[in-house]
Design an enzyme around this catalytic site. Structure first.
Site, mmCIF file in Angstrom:
data_model
loop_
_atom_site.group_PDB
_atom_site.id
_atom_site.type_symbol
_atom_site.label_atom_id
_atom_site.label_comp_id
_atom_site.label_asym_id
_atom_site.label_seq_id
_atom_site.Cartn_x
_atom_site.Cartn_y
_atom_site.Cartn_z
ATOM 1 N N ARG A 40 -42.516 9.341 0.561
ATOM 2 C CA ARG A 40 -41.082 8.914 0.023
ATOM 3 C C ARG A 40 -39.884 9.189 0.521
ATOM 4 N NH1 ARG A 40 -44.779 12.471 -2.668
ATOM 5 N NH2 ARG A 40 -43.507 14.671 -3.163
ATOM 6 N N ASP A 61 -37.706 20.590 3.777
ATOM 7 C CA ASP A 61 -38.426 20.385 2.761
ATOM 8 C C ASP A 61 -37.699 22.383 2.224
ATOM 9 O OD1 ASP A 61 -39.821 22.988 0.617
ATOM 10 O OD2 ASP A 61 -41.948 21.974 0.932
ATOM 11 N N TYR A 193 -34.451 27.224 -15.740
ATOM 12 C CA TYR A 193 -33.837 26.612 -14.996
ATOM 13 C C TYR A 193 -33.013 27.223 -15.358
ATOM 14 C CZ TYR A 193 -31.484 21.936 -13.563
ATOM 15 O OH TYR A 193 -30.873 21.020 -13.437
HETATM 16 P P1 NDP Z 1 -34.786 14.099 -9.184
HETATM 17 O O1 NDP Z 1 -36.175 15.813 -10.455
HETATM 18 O O2 NDP Z 1 -34.612 13.332 -9.777
HETATM 19 O O3 NDP Z 1 -35.482 14.592 -8.075
HETATM 20 C C1 NDP Z 1 -34.836 15.941 -7.612
HETATM 21 C C2 NDP Z 1 -35.262 15.808 -5.459
HETATM 22 O O4 NDP Z 1 -35.447 16.614 -5.025
HETATM 23 C C3 NDP Z 1 -35.922 14.804 -4.821
HETATM 24 O O5 NDP Z 1 -36.123 14.064 -4.316
HETATM 25 C C4 NDP Z 1 -37.705 15.977 -5.283
HETATM 26 O O6 NDP Z 1 -38.497 15.272 -4.257
HETATM 27 C C5 NDP Z 1 -36.468 17.060 -4.154
HETATM 28 N N1 NDP Z 1 -37.178 17.822 -4.034
HETATM 29 C C6 NDP Z 1 -37.831 19.258 -5.292
HETATM 30 N N2 NDP Z 1 -38.605 19.595 -4.291
HETATM 31 C C7 NDP Z 1 -37.607 20.262 -2.678
HETATM 32 C C8 NDP Z 1 -38.071 20.336 -2.143
HETATM 33 N N3 NDP Z 1 -38.893 21.799 -1.378
HETATM 34 N N4 NDP Z 1 -37.769 20.278 -0.722
HETATM 35 C C9 NDP Z 1 -36.721 19.017 -0.711
HETATM 36 N N5 NDP Z 1 -36.979 18.208 -2.121
HETATM 37 C C10 NDP Z 1 -37.092 19.197 -3.504
HETATM 38 O O7 NDP Z 1 -33.405 14.847 -9.716
HETATM 39 P P2 NDP Z 1 -32.105 14.772 -10.189
HETATM 40 O O8 NDP Z 1 -31.269 13.553 -9.308
HETATM 41 O O9 NDP Z 1 -31.888 14.520 -11.657
HETATM 42 O O10 NDP Z 1 -31.501 16.184 -9.520
HETATM 43 C C11 NDP Z 1 -30.881 16.551 -8.303
HETATM 44 C C12 NDP Z 1 -29.567 17.318 -8.833
HETATM 45 O O11 NDP Z 1 -28.506 17.427 -9.437
HETATM 46 C C13 NDP Z 1 -30.725 18.540 -9.055
HETATM 47 O O12 NDP Z 1 -30.024 19.918 -8.371
HETATM 48 C C14 NDP Z 1 -30.588 19.110 -10.113
HETATM 49 O O13 NDP Z 1 -30.731 20.615 -10.947
HETATM 50 C C15 NDP Z 1 -29.079 18.539 -10.393
HETATM 51 N N6 NDP Z 1 -29.194 18.081 -12.055
HETATM 52 C C16 NDP Z 1 -29.535 16.786 -12.634
HETATM 53 C C17 NDP Z 1 -29.060 16.727 -13.841
HETATM 54 C C18 NDP Z 1 -29.829 14.957 -14.260
HETATM 55 O O14 NDP Z 1 -29.498 15.168 -15.495
HETATM 56 N N7 NDP Z 1 -30.964 14.416 -13.548
HETATM 57 C C19 NDP Z 1 -28.488 17.302 -15.196
HETATM 58 C C20 NDP Z 1 -27.778 18.464 -14.654
HETATM 59 C C21 NDP Z 1 -27.863 18.956 -12.815
HETATM 60 P P3 NDP Z 1 -40.298 15.226 -4.606
HETATM 61 O O15 NDP Z 1 -39.722 13.382 -5.062
HETATM 62 O O16 NDP Z 1 -40.553 15.146 -3.174
HETATM 63 O O17 NDP Z 1 -40.462 15.953 -5.675
#
Ligand code: NDP
Length: 296
Positions: A40, A61, A193
């Site tokens: 990815r 990770d 969360y």
């Molecule tokens: P997404 O679910 O689209 O993306 C999350 C990312 O985190 C993915 O790349 C995922 O990887 C990665 N991830 C999850 N677990 C791990 C891990 N153990 N190690 C490394 N990478 C990991 O989320 P968003 O882009 O929406 O969110 C980004 C940030 O913004 C987060 O902190 C979220 O809480 C915050 N946020 C988002 C909001 C929204 O409206 N979207 C609102 C408020 C806050 P993989 O593809 O492998 O799963």
């Protein structure tokens, strides 16, 4: 800016991917797109290369100590450290209204506990005047909480990690024992969360006081954004949501530390327990949750 080294966790998609894009466009010398999954991650880098941008890739990770340590060694060897760290990676519970112990623990491990692994391995190699941005959420504002004991402990100026860990232990054990009280929270959807993101904000208030080398650590709410996490709901695009994190990483004054920043770049008082936020308004949240459930 060309000699700066920036790292964005969980940046193979969503807001993290958007931040990498914008940092590259702004001319930051070395930008690391990191992902827990190599395939990815590589395909996200390839996509950006097709747009003429040139991020580097490294596997990361955030819950895996060995992965974080390996990346820290790589950064130290190749660049002598890093200047910008955006802790963006996170997860959300799948069951919106019901909180199980296993899921709550997982969400808290990924969103909150991982920050201690990052702190252990990446903070020592942060350069002078570095910037750290812990991405939180409006769901992480203290007004999501209604329990006076925890409100008092988490909002005090001399908060310590022990206060936050005790809060987490209280939450997890009340989920486990079935003693969780709805009245301790403004609203209960996405409770694990919410708790994990409250902890991220609280930890930022500890970290900024303890860190040296004039490092600025802040936390922020990126807005309600159309990504996989929100099942593509939201009132902002990924591109719009990157403005505040990139502002904190590159443009904001170095003296801004330990703050909770809103998606419009303004500062909000995280300790204001009476702040009115849409995410804590029962009617709005219930409507949104009903909409999500009817779609799924
Ligand atoms: P997404 O679910 O689209 O993306 C999350 C990312 O985190 C993915 O790349 C995922 O990887 C990665 N991830 C999850 N677990 C791990 C891990 N153990 N190690 C490394 N990478 C990991 O989320 P968003 O882009 O929406 O969110 C980004 C940030 O913004 C987060 O902190 C979220 O809480 C915050 N946020 C988002 C909001 C929204 O409206 N979207 C609102 C408020 C806050 P993989 O593809 O492998 O799963």
């Amino acid at each position: 800016m060309t000699d700066k080294v920036a790292v964005v966790t969980g940046s193979n998609k969503g807001i993290g991917y958007g931040i990498v894009t914008e940092l590259c466009r702004r001319g930051v010398g070395t930008v690391y797109l990191t992902a827990r999954d190599i395939h990815r991650g590589h395909s996200a880098v390839e996509k950006l290369k097709r747009d003429g941008l040139n991020p580097k890739f490294h596997q990361l990770d955030i819950t895996d100590t060995r992965s974080v340590e390996k990346f820290a060694n790589h950064l130290k060897e190749k660049h002598g450290g890093l200047d910008i760290l955006i802790n963006n990676a996170a997860t959300i519970q799948q069951n919106i209204t019901k909180t199980t112990y296993e899921e709550a623990k997982h969400v808290i491990d990924v969103n909150y506990k991982s920050l201690f692994i990052i702190e252990k391995y990446l903070f020592p190699i942060l350069k002078e005047n570095a910037r750290v941005i812990n991405i939180s959420s409006d769901l992480g504002h203290i007004s999501n909480l209604k329990n006076n004991y925890w409100l008092n402990r988490l909002s005090k100026d001399d908060i310590e990690v022990q206060d936050i860990d005790d809060f987490i232990d209280w939450f997890l054990s009340s989920v486990k024992n079935g003693t969780l009280k709805e009245e301790d929270f403004a609203v209960t959807p996405y409770l694990a969360y919410r708790v994990s993101k409250i902890a991220v904000c609280a930890l930022t208030r500890v970290q900024y006081r303890k860190v040296d080398r004039n490092i600025a650590i802040n936390t922020l709410h990126p807005g309600f954004v159309k990504t996989d996490m929100t099942q593509n709901n939201g009132f902002m695009t990924v591109e719009q949501s990157c403005k505040a994190p990139v502002y904190l990483a590159l443009d904001c004054d170095q003296s801004v530390k330990g703050k909770f920043i809103w998606f419009d770049k303004s500062e909000r008082d995280w300790t204001d327990r009476n702040m009115d936020l849409l995410c804590t308004d029962k009617e709005t949240v219930e409507k949104y949750v009903a909409q999500l459930i009817s779609k799924s």
